[in-house]
Design a protein around this motif. Structure first.
Motif, PDB file in Angstrom:
ATOM      1  N   GLU A 184       1.016  -1.213   0.442  1.00  0.00           N
ATOM      2  CA  GLU A 184       0.509   0.376   0.415  1.00  0.00           C
ATOM      3  C   GLU A 184       0.714   0.682  -0.264  1.00  0.00           C
ATOM      4  O   GLU A 184       0.243   1.791  -0.283  1.00  0.00           O
ATOM      5  N   ALA A 185       2.428   0.848   0.855  1.00  0.00           N
ATOM      6  CA  ALA A 185       3.109   2.616   1.001  1.00  0.00           C
ATOM      7  C   ALA A 185       3.269   3.154  -0.774  1.00  0.00           C
ATOM      8  O   ALA A 185       3.972   3.882  -0.972  1.00  0.00           O
ATOM      9  N   VAL A 186       3.862   1.484  -1.361  1.00  0.00           N
ATOM     10  CA  VAL A 186       4.079   1.995  -2.399  1.00  0.00           C
ATOM     11  C   VAL A 186       3.738   2.392  -3.619  1.00  0.00           C
ATOM     12  O   VAL A 186       3.276   3.182  -3.896  1.00  0.00           O
ATOM     13  N   ALA A 187       2.231   2.430  -3.459  1.00  0.00           N
ATOM     14  CA  ALA A 187       0.904   1.968  -4.594  1.00  0.00           C
ATOM     15  C   ALA A 187       0.685   4.102  -4.221  1.00  0.00           C
ATOM     16  O   ALA A 187       1.034   4.112  -5.130  1.00  0.00           O
ATOM     17  N   ILE A 188       0.870   3.794  -3.120  1.00  0.00           N
ATOM     18  CA  ILE A 188      -0.134   5.804  -2.748  1.00  0.00           C
ATOM     19  C   ILE A 188       1.469   6.583  -3.028  1.00  0.00           C
ATOM     20  O   ILE A 188       1.143   7.574  -3.470  1.00  0.00           O
ATOM     21  N   ALA A 189       2.628   5.968  -2.681  1.00  0.00           N
ATOM     22  CA  ALA A 189       3.711   6.905  -3.012  1.00  0.00           C
ATOM     23  C   ALA A 189       4.276   7.513  -4.726  1.00  0.00           C
ATOM     24  O   ALA A 189       4.060   8.889  -4.790  1.00  0.00           O
ATOM     25  N   ASN A 190       3.584   6.236  -5.194  1.00  0.00           N
ATOM     26  CA  ASN A 190       3.798   6.416  -7.138  1.00  0.00           C
ATOM     27  C   ASN A 190       2.859   7.165  -7.313  1.00  0.00           C
ATOM     28  O   ASN A 190       3.220   8.210  -7.946  1.00  0.00           O
ATOM     29  N   LYS A 191       1.329   6.813  -6.386  1.00  0.00           N
ATOM     30  CA  LYS A 191       0.847   7.678  -7.116  1.00  0.00           C
ATOM     31  C   LYS A 191       0.162   9.141  -6.667  1.00  0.00           C
ATOM     32  O   LYS A 191       0.238  10.521  -7.585  1.00  0.00           O
ATOM     33  N   TYR A 192       0.849   9.582  -6.067  1.00  0.00           N
ATOM     34  CA  TYR A 192       0.820  10.921  -5.414  1.00  0.00           C
ATOM     35  C   TYR A 192       1.791  12.033  -5.152  1.00  0.00           C
ATOM     36  O   TYR A 192       2.249  12.813  -4.941  1.00  0.00           O
ATOM     37  N   MET A 193       3.275  11.714  -4.851  1.00  0.00           N
ATOM     38  CA  MET A 193       4.550  11.833  -3.996  1.00  0.00           C
ATOM     39  C   MET A 193       5.208  12.546  -5.546  1.00  0.00           C
ATOM     40  O   MET A 193       5.093  11.722  -6.501  1.00  0.00           O
ATOM     41  N   MET A 194       5.864  13.701  -5.191  1.00  0.00           N
ATOM     42  CA  MET A 194       6.223  14.131  -6.270  1.00  0.00           C
ATOM     43  C   MET A 194       7.739  13.459  -7.159  1.00  0.00           C
ATOM     44  O   MET A 194       8.023  13.890  -7.875  1.00  0.00           O
ATOM     45  N   GLU A 195       8.210  13.576  -5.644  1.00  0.00           N
ATOM     46  CA  GLU A 195       9.722  13.298  -5.797  1.00  0.00           C
ATOM     47  C   GLU A 195      10.553  11.295  -6.204  1.00  0.00           C
ATOM     48  O   GLU A 195      10.260  11.499  -5.326  1.00  0.00           O
ATOM     49  N   SER A 196      11.493  11.493  -7.108  1.00  0.00           N
ATOM     50  CA  SER A 196      11.790  10.228  -7.107  1.00  0.00           C
ATOM     51  C   SER A 196      12.616   9.699  -5.624  1.00  0.00           C
ATOM     52  O   SER A 196      12.357   8.883  -4.985  1.00  0.00           O
ATOM     53  N   LYS A 197      13.737  10.599  -5.193  1.00  0.00           N
ATOM     54  CA  LYS A 197      14.133  10.869  -4.208  1.00  0.00           C
ATOM     55  C   LYS A 197      13.713  10.470  -2.790  1.00  0.00           C
ATOM     56  O   LYS A 197      13.626   9.977  -2.006  1.00  0.00           O
ATOM     57  N   ASP A 198      12.125  11.177  -2.407  1.00  0.00           N
ATOM     58  CA  ASP A 198      11.235  11.052  -2.070  1.00  0.00           C
ATOM     59  C   ASP A 198      10.818   9.997  -1.910  1.00  0.00           C
ATOM     60  O   ASP A 198      10.496   9.007  -0.388  1.00  0.00           O
ATOM     61  N   ILE A 199      10.432   8.823  -2.530  1.00  0.00           N
ATOM     62  CA  ILE A 199       9.111   8.094  -2.489  1.00  0.00           C
ATOM     63  C   ILE A 199      11.024   6.684  -2.421  1.00  0.00           C
ATOM     64  O   ILE A 199      10.331   5.762  -1.580  1.00  0.00           O
ATOM     65  N   THR A 200      11.640   6.958  -3.148  1.00  0.00           N
ATOM     66  CA  THR A 200      12.908   5.616  -2.626  1.00  0.00           C
ATOM     67  C   THR A 200      13.088   5.778  -0.976  1.00  0.00           C
ATOM     68  O   THR A 200      14.005   4.753  -0.312  1.00  0.00           O
ATOM     69  N   ASP A 201      13.010   7.277  -0.815  1.00  0.00           N
ATOM     70  CA  ASP A 201      13.885   7.157   1.366  1.00  0.00           C
ATOM     71  C   ASP A 201      13.008   5.913   1.831  1.00  0.00           C
ATOM     72  O   ASP A 201      12.875   6.166   3.259  1.00  0.00           O
ATOM     73  N   ILE A 202      11.313   6.204   1.161  1.00  0.00           N
ATOM     74  CA  ILE A 202      10.609   5.273   2.264  1.00  0.00           C
ATOM     75  C   ILE A 202      10.931   4.639   2.583  1.00  0.00           C
ATOM     76  O   ILE A 202       9.866   3.996   3.630  1.00  0.00           O
ATOM     77  N   ALA A 203      11.964   3.846   1.933  1.00  0.00           N
ATOM     78  CA  ALA A 203      12.330   2.176   1.844  1.00  0.00           C
ATOM     79  C   ALA A 203      13.349   2.209   3.206  1.00  0.00           C
ATOM     80  O   ALA A 203      13.769   0.844   3.693  1.00  0.00           O
ATOM     81  N   HIS A 204      13.822   3.201   3.808  1.00  0.00           N
ATOM     82  CA  HIS A 204      15.016   3.544   5.079  1.00  0.00           C
ATOM     83  C   HIS A 204      14.139   3.699   6.549  1.00  0.00           C
ATOM     84  O   HIS A 204      14.339   4.197   7.308  1.00  0.00           O
ATOM     85  N   GLU A 205      13.006   3.916   5.747  1.00  0.00           N
ATOM     86  CA  GLU A 205      11.596   3.478   7.140  1.00  0.00           C
ATOM     87  C   GLU A 205      12.003   2.125   8.147  1.00  0.00           C
ATOM     88  O   GLU A 205      12.484   1.631   7.568  1.00  0.00           O
ATOM     89  N   ASP A 206      12.008   2.932   9.278  1.00  0.00           N
ATOM     90  CA  ASP A 206      11.851   1.640  10.487  1.00  0.00           C
ATOM     91  C   ASP A 206      10.907   1.159  10.341  1.00  0.00           C
ATOM     92  O   ASP A 206       9.774   1.191  10.824  1.00  0.00           O
ATOM     93  N   THR A 207      10.695  -0.055  10.371  1.00  0.00           N
ATOM     94  CA  THR A 207       9.086  -0.606  11.340  1.00  0.00           C
ATOM     95  C   THR A 207       9.150  -1.240  13.162  1.00  0.00           C
ATOM     96  O   THR A 207       9.607  -2.037  12.832  1.00  0.00           O
ATOM     97  N   ARG A 208       8.614  -0.431  13.368  1.00  0.00           N
ATOM     98  CA  ARG A 208       8.617  -0.675  14.801  1.00  0.00           C
ATOM     99  C   ARG A 208       7.785   0.576  15.676  1.00  0.00           C
ATOM    100  O   ARG A 208       6.907   1.012  15.025  1.00  0.00           O
ATOM    101  N   LYS A 209       7.133  -0.028  16.158  1.00  0.00           N
ATOM    102  CA  LYS A 209       6.305   0.314  16.998  1.00  0.00           C
ATOM    103  C   LYS A 209       7.287   1.926  17.969  1.00  0.00           C
ATOM    104  O   LYS A 209       7.809   1.962  18.704  1.00  0.00           O
ATOM    105  N   GLY A 210       5.940   2.881  17.523  1.00  0.00           N
ATOM    106  CA  GLY A 210       6.132   3.910  18.937  1.00  0.00           C
ATOM    107  C   GLY A 210       5.667   3.938  20.737  1.00  0.00           C
ATOM    108  O   GLY A 210       4.880   3.248  20.307  1.00  0.00           O
ATOM    109  N   THR A 211       6.452   4.514  21.364  1.00  0.00           N
ATOM    110  CA  THR A 211       6.261   4.302  22.867  1.00  0.00           C
ATOM    111  C   THR A 211       6.359   6.215  23.105  1.00  0.00           C
ATOM    112  O   THR A 211       6.776   7.316  22.610  1.00  0.00           O
ATOM    113  N   PHE A 212       5.589   6.660  24.012  1.00  0.00           N
ATOM    114  CA  PHE A 212       6.040   7.375  24.871  1.00  0.00           C
ATOM    115  C   PHE A 212       7.090   7.875  25.214  1.00  0.00           C
ATOM    116  O   PHE A 212       7.567   9.023  24.975  1.00  0.00           O
ATOM    117  N   GLY A 213       7.436   6.245  26.031  1.00  0.00           N
ATOM    118  CA  GLY A 213       8.772   6.739  26.245  1.00  0.00           C
ATOM    119  C   GLY A 213       9.590   6.758  25.418  1.00  0.00           C
ATOM    120  O   GLY A 213      11.024   8.293  25.919  1.00  0.00           O
TER     121      GLY A 213
END
Length: 446
Positions: free
Chosen positions: A216-245
């Protein structure tokens, strides 16, 4: 289809035009939310006198009603930030405007101090959610090269909303017999239009990637985001849950301290002075409270425009640190020069409004940049809550301080708040211009 491990860029020849239209729409609905925030805060100051007379306000209730929306932001911002990080930006972006529409309608029917307090508290909760969800959502769709301009540009709308509300309220209260309920309720139409305009907006691709929904992230990024370097930067996201701490962890405590402290010290003096502009300026012998109040808002809007024009050209830090030192000096002069001619005082207040607005415009940008996706909403919400604690305290205490401590001491207290903000920013303010969110969201000082 692009690989989910390396988002690609759509080659559809109509994509660029579609993406530009989307970005214009998205920026418009975000700016509308900021306009509403300024509007509901500005409109109250113009009708507080007839409300006080009709509902028999005590000094306590006058202060509580004036600060109610700010108190609501303190509640709504961290809660919505947490919820947006957990369940997504999109549903919260719709829900907060739906709540605003409902609460705005209720203003037509209030007939007691406590009812008005509760209704405007709800409106504040909705605005707090707007901060905690809207700015992160905008940062996650914006091109890195335009991110500062787009997010700071929304602050122009806040000051314009405040100024328009001040003017509309003043005209309606002095030239017509329109009820103060109708004047307050004018925000309903704006909120309804914004609610409708938000229907169909997409979820943040960075949030989707962060929670593991990569296709879903790839599909939305390709459909709506304007620049290639911003799209490819999404793959650098960590997959982890955030906490208040995480806000107070070794990596991010400096980010949290800077964002919340800078925001607190930026808005506290301005909210107090602008909300009661008429009475503050009249205490200095300036008979035209309207002209002064409009002048403060108009000059502030001009200060934000300057930041918007240069934020992505000369950087964040130079527009953040020096103006704070200047505002500290200006407020100190107002406080120490008790016998200053009224015209000099007015000029000093206008100088303060201009430079204060320059750096206040950046308060919503920094949390979007220095916190990672998993706590971006929570970090923005926490900073907004702390800032509105200061704004609410300033708004609530200023009338008491002016009466019991005097104008000079009151302005020196405001100068002290500005001084703390200047010192904190001198120490921690980062430079994030032009960087991808994966690079900026490593924590201040790392």
């Amino acid at each position: 289809m692009p690989s989910t491990e390396n988002p690609g860029v759509s080659t559809d020849h109509t994509a660029d035009a579609f993406k530009r239209r989307f970005m214009v729409r998205f920026v418009t609905v975000l700016i509308g939310g900021m306009f509403l925030d300024g509007f509901i805060l500005g409109i109250l100051g113009t009708v507080i006198t007839p409300i006080t007379h009709e509902l028999n306000f005590s000094d306590l209730w006058e202060g509580l009603v004036a600060a109610s929306a700010l108190l609501g932001i303190m509640i709504g911002a961290p809660l919505a930030g947490w919820a947006g990080d957990k369940w997504g930006r999109k549903p919260l972006f719709m829900a907060d405007m739906g709540l605003f529409v409902a609460a705005s309608v209720l203003q037509f029917f209030v007939d007691s101090a406590w009812q008005l307090f509760v209704v405007r508290l709800l409106m504040g909760i909705a605005i707090g959610a707007e901060y905690a969800v809207g700015w992160p959502l905008m940062s996650e769709f914006s091109p890195a090269r335009l991110r500062g301009r787009l997010l700071c540009g929304s602050e122009v709308a806040w000051y314009v909303g405040f100024m328009v509300a001040f003017l509309v309220g003043y005209i309606l209260t002095t030239s017509t017999d329109v009820s103060w309920r109708i004047i307050l309720g004018t925000s309903t139409l704006i909120a309804l239009v914004l609610f409708i305009a938000r229907i169909g907006l997409p979820e943040s691709p960075r949030w989707l990637w962060n929670v593991g929904r990569r296709d879903e992230a790839v599909a939305i990024a390709n459909k709506y985001m304007m620049e290639s370097k911003d799209i490819t930067d999404i793959a650098h996201e960590d997959t982890r849950k955030g906490t208040f701490g995480m806000l107070f962890s070794r990596q991010y405590w400096r980010s949290t301290l800077f964002v919340s402290g800078f925001w607190f010290c930026s808005v506290t003096p301005y909210f107090a002075i602008a909300t009661f502009a008429e009475s503050v300026l009249k205490n200095y012998g300036l008979s035209s409270g309207l002209a002064g109040g409009l002048g403060l808002s108009a000059v502030a809007a001009a200060g934000v425009v300057v930041t918007v024009l240069y934020i992505d050209k000369i950087g964040r830090r130079i527009l953040t640190v020096p103006p704070q030192w200047l505002c500290t000096v200006v407020l100190a002069i107002i406080g120490l020069w008790a016998g200053a001619p009224p015209v000099i005082v007015l000029v000093l207040f206008l100088v303060f409004s201009f430079f204060n607005a320059m750096y206040t415009a950046i308060t919503g940008l920094y949390p979007a940049e220095v916190f990672p996706t998993e706590i971006r909403g929570l970090g923005t919400g926490f900073g907004a809550a702390v800032s509105r604690l200061g704004a609410a305290a300033g708004t609530f205490l200023l009338p008491w301080s002016m009466t019991n401590l005097g104008t000079s001491v009151t302005m020196l207290i405001a100068a002290g708040v500005a001084l703390v903000g200047a010192a904190l920013s001198q120490w921690l303010c980062p430079e994030t211009m032009g960087k991808n969110l994966s690079d900026t969201a490593v924590g201040v000082g790392h």
